[in-house]
Design a protein around this motif. Structure first.
Motif, PDB file in Angstrom:
ATOM      1  N   THR A 293       0.827   9.275  -5.932  1.00 35.18           N
ATOM      2  CA  THR A 293       1.023  10.811  -5.803  1.00 35.18           C
ATOM      3  C   THR A 293       2.394  11.421  -6.691  1.00 35.18           C
ATOM      4  OG1 THR A 293       2.624  10.506  -4.020  1.00 35.18           O
ATOM      5  CG2 THR A 293       0.367  10.903  -3.432  1.00 35.18           C
TER       6      THR A 293
ATOM      7  N   ASP B 217       0.553   4.246  -3.167  1.00 31.34           N
ATOM      8  CA  ASP B 217       0.158   5.484  -2.666  1.00 31.34           C
ATOM      9  C   ASP B 217       1.452   6.680  -3.091  1.00 31.34           C
ATOM     10  OD1 ASP B 217      -2.030   4.788  -1.162  1.00 31.34           O
ATOM     11  OD2 ASP B 217      -1.117   4.880   0.644  1.00 31.34           O
TER      12      ASP B 217
ATOM     13  N   GLN C 129       0.775  -1.167  -0.009  1.00 30.70           N
ATOM     14  CA  GLN C 129      -0.028   0.088   0.067  1.00 30.70           C
ATOM     15  C   GLN C 129       0.832   1.108   0.131  1.00 30.70           C
ATOM     16  OE1 GLN C 129      -3.374  -0.122  -0.672  1.00 30.70           O
ATOM     17  NE2 GLN C 129      -2.885   2.126  -0.700  1.00 30.70           N
TER      18      GLN C 129
END
Length: 73
Positions: A51, A47, A43
């Motif tokens: 981003t 992420d 995870q």
């Protein structure tokens, strides 16, 4: 391993998918925290990837882009 897979799937084609399902259930029951640990590992990387692909400023348009539909020169 591939030999076992090939010989079992050729010998018992109707039961092969049930065997794979049983193996999956057995592994999940034997290692119940493995999926959660894998999610905790993956995870943060997902992420970070999301981003890093977002536009840095504004809506992503530059001053020299053709946003109004005018023909480009």
């Amino acid at each position: 391993m591939n030999f076992a897979k090939t010989s079992l799937s050729e010998s018992f084609p109707q039961l092969w998918l049930f065997g794979l399902g049983a193996l999956f259930i057995a592994v999940v029951l034997a290692f119940p925290t493995a999926c959660r640990d894998l999610a905790d590992y993956v995870q943060p990387r997902i992420d970070r990837l999301i981003t890093s692909r977002k536009p840095k400023s504004g809506n992503g348009w530059t001053d020299n882009s053709v946003a109004d539909g005018a023909p480009a020169e």
